[in-house]
Write a protein that holds these residues in place. Structure first.
Motif, PDB file in Angstrom:
ATOM      1  N   LEU A  25      -6.230  -6.528  -5.213  1.00 29.82           N
ATOM      2  CA  LEU A  25      -6.127  -5.631  -6.364  1.00 29.82           C
ATOM      3  C   LEU A  25      -4.828  -4.837  -6.322  1.00 29.82           C
ATOM      4  CD1 LEU A  25      -9.811  -4.408  -6.281  1.00 29.82           C
ATOM      5  CD2 LEU A  25      -8.807  -5.887  -7.994  1.00 29.82           C
ATOM      6  N   ASP A  66     -17.137   5.674  -5.592  1.00 28.80           N
ATOM      7  CA  ASP A  66     -17.434   5.507  -4.161  1.00 28.80           C
ATOM      8  C   ASP A  66     -17.431   6.844  -3.442  1.00 28.80           C
ATOM      9  OD1 ASP A  66     -17.424   2.874  -4.653  1.00 28.80           O
ATOM     10  OD2 ASP A  66     -15.675   2.374  -3.428  1.00 28.80           O
ATOM     11  N   PRO A 117      -1.117   5.539  -2.907  1.00 27.66           N
ATOM     12  CA  PRO A 117      -2.072   4.596  -3.523  1.00 27.66           C
ATOM     13  C   PRO A 117      -3.482   4.701  -2.954  1.00 27.66           C
ATOM     14  CG  PRO A 117      -0.404   3.428  -2.217  1.00 27.66           C
ATOM     15  CD  PRO A 117       0.045   4.846  -2.316  1.00 27.66           C
ATOM     16  N   VAL A 118      -3.607   5.034  -1.647  1.00 28.95           N
ATOM     17  CA  VAL A 118      -4.963   5.122  -1.071  1.00 28.95           C
ATOM     18  C   VAL A 118      -5.730   6.285  -1.704  1.00 28.95           C
ATOM     19  CG1 VAL A 118      -6.279   5.459   1.038  1.00 28.95           C
ATOM     20  CG2 VAL A 118      -4.222   4.063   1.082  1.00 28.95           C
ATOM     21  N   ARG A 146     -11.467   4.361  -7.820  1.00 28.53           N
ATOM     22  CA  ARG A 146     -12.816   4.088  -7.315  1.00 28.53           C
ATOM     23  C   ARG A 146     -13.478   5.399  -6.881  1.00 28.53           C
ATOM     24  NH1 ARG A 146     -14.538  -1.083  -6.319  1.00 28.53           N
ATOM     25  NH2 ARG A 146     -16.158  -0.122  -5.095  1.00 28.53           N
ATOM     26  N   VAL A 166      -6.819   5.330  -5.165  1.00 30.31           N
ATOM     27  CA  VAL A 166      -8.030   4.503  -5.175  1.00 30.31           C
ATOM     28  C   VAL A 166      -9.254   5.367  -4.877  1.00 30.31           C
ATOM     29  CG1 VAL A 166      -9.226   2.621  -4.007  1.00 30.31           C
ATOM     30  CG2 VAL A 166      -6.817   2.392  -4.539  1.00 30.31           C
ATOM     31  N   LEU A 167      -9.121   6.251  -3.868  1.00 20.88           N
ATOM     32  CA  LEU A 167     -10.276   7.044  -3.423  1.00 20.88           C
ATOM     33  C   LEU A 167     -10.744   8.019  -4.484  1.00 20.88           C
ATOM     34  CD1 LEU A 167      -9.705   8.090   0.285  1.00 20.88           C
ATOM     35  CD2 LEU A 167     -11.613   6.808  -0.637  1.00 20.88           C
ATOM     36  N   VAL A 221      -3.454  -1.739  -8.823  1.00 23.40           N
ATOM     37  CA  VAL A 221      -3.268  -0.374  -8.322  1.00 23.40           C
ATOM     38  C   VAL A 221      -1.854   0.100  -8.616  1.00 23.40           C
ATOM     39  CG1 VAL A 221      -3.148   1.051  -6.256  1.00 23.40           C
ATOM     40  CG2 VAL A 221      -5.018  -0.567  -6.529  1.00 23.40           C
ATOM     41  N   HIS A 222      -0.861  -0.743  -8.315  1.00 21.94           N
ATOM     42  CA  HIS A 222       0.520  -0.289  -8.496  1.00 21.94           C
ATOM     43  C   HIS A 222       0.892  -0.173  -9.971  1.00 21.94           C
ATOM     44  CE1 HIS A 222       1.829   0.108  -4.370  1.00 21.94           C
ATOM     45  NE2 HIS A 222       1.040  -0.921  -4.088  1.00 21.94           N
TER      46      HIS A 222
END
Lengths: 251, 102
Positions: A50, A78, A66-67, A75, A70-71, A54-55
């Motif tokens: 993915l 989650d 980016p982490v 996403r 996502v967190l 993301v980018h």
């Protein structure tokens, strides 16, 4: 050994099953290694995953890392549920009957002048590091969980070195601190729906501020939750040596 | 054989060692430790899948999943340890009756 029975659980208790059962288990485990290794190695070595999504969307996420994007954005569902799991663990620990005396080894009065002075120097530094980790999460590895873990470690250190009592977690303001992260997250998740968005769909202009707000609240809650989980079923013991003193007074 | 393959195989090994310990060891504390070793194996495999070569940055999605997984593992371990202490206080044993009888 004196003290609470749970303080010394012999690890040798219970014998592993019979010889044939153990042999069967070993065989099964080796077969599992081979099957899993074969499955893992037969995966395509270069799958796009993915990353490109993301980018492509990173500039709208409100953060650069980016982490963290996502967190807490792509996403964040989650992460919301993860905080729920943390709270559930606390509820589970609290639901167990409290043990009145929590004895050695953790409650032992080991704190000497060196540890006292060291923790005194370390505690303010750890607060700064925790805050820094929270802030830097937007740009580099870091964030609410890392910051919260450092703050919790500080709380545990201060408690273990008998420097200060912990706040009573049965007080309503401490309970609010436990819930703060999850409540803020949930309020934001639902709040964006008022403006016509979908669940957890932050407005693009405000995404950075929204993420920082959630992460700040999460840091406070995570630190409190981790301290509580460390204490386990200690209940109202506010000082590390309290249990030891009680025991000595009884003898 | 690159770093990702090595990490994947290490993760597979850790997972299998953990599962073996979980099934073979009757002591509940050993079971909790074994579950954590299994988890570490899964995390190692996930981290390996995130690797995309020495030049490219790693895939952030597995990294985020592992971060979430670590926190869940920590909280589940804390709850398991609290349950273990409660079982020991109540029964005087640190293993389940099925395992002790075998």
């Amino acid at each position: 050994m004196q003290g609470h029975p749970a303080a010394n659980i012999p690890l040798s208790e219970g014998q592993p099953g019979g010889c044939s059962v153990r042999r069967l288990l070993a065989l099964f485990s080796w077969a599992l290694v081979l099957v899993l290794a074969w499955a893992a190695l037969s995966l395509p070595s270069h799958s796009p995953g993915l990353v490109d999504f993301v980018h492509a969307e990173l500039e709208h996420s409100g953060v650069v890392n980016p982490v963290t994007a996502v967190l807490l954005n792509f996403r964040s569902y989650d992460t919301l549920l993860e905080v729920g799991v943390l709270l559930l663990a606390v509820f589970g620990v609290w639901a167990l009957p409290r043990e009145r005396v929590w004895g050695a080894p953790l409650g032992a009065p080991v704190a000497g002048p060196v540890l006292h002075t060291f923790v005194r120097l370390l505690a303010p530094l750890m607060i700064v590091v925790g805050g820094y980790l929270l802030w830097i999460g937007a740009y580099a590895p870091g964030g609410a969980f890392q910051g919260g873990a450092v703050l919790a470690a500080m709380g545990v250190l201060v408690w273990l070195s008998d420097l200060a009592p912990l706040p009573r977690f049965s007080r309503w303001d401490m309970r609010m601190a436990l819930l703060l992260g999850f409540a803020t997250f949930l309020a934001v998740a639902g709040g964006v729906m008022v403006g016509g968005g979908r669940l957890l769909e932050y407005p693009r202009l405000w995404a950075g501020s929204v993420i920082l707000l959630i992460e700040t609240a999460l840091t406070v809650s995570i630190a409190c939750i981790l301290i509580l989980l460390f204490l386990g079923g200690v209940g109202e013991k506010r000082r590390a040596t309290e249990g030891v003193r009680e025991r000595e007074a009884k003898q | 054989m690159n770093a990702a393959v090595l990490y994947t195989l290490m993760g597979v090994g850790l997972f299998s060692i953990g599962l073996h310990g979980f099934l073979a060891q009757p002591h509940l504390l050993r079971k909790v430790l074994a579950l954590n070793i299994m988890g570490s194996g899964v995390f190692a495999v996930l981290m390996a899948t995130a690797w995309r070569g020495p030049q490219l940055p790693p895939d952030p999605v597995p990294h985020a999943l592992v971060l979430t997984g670590i926190v869940v593992a920590v909280s589940a371990t804390a709850f398991a340890l609290a349950l273990l202490r409660r079982i020991h206080t109540a029964t005087g044993r640190a293993s389940l009756p099925e395992d002790t009888a075998a």
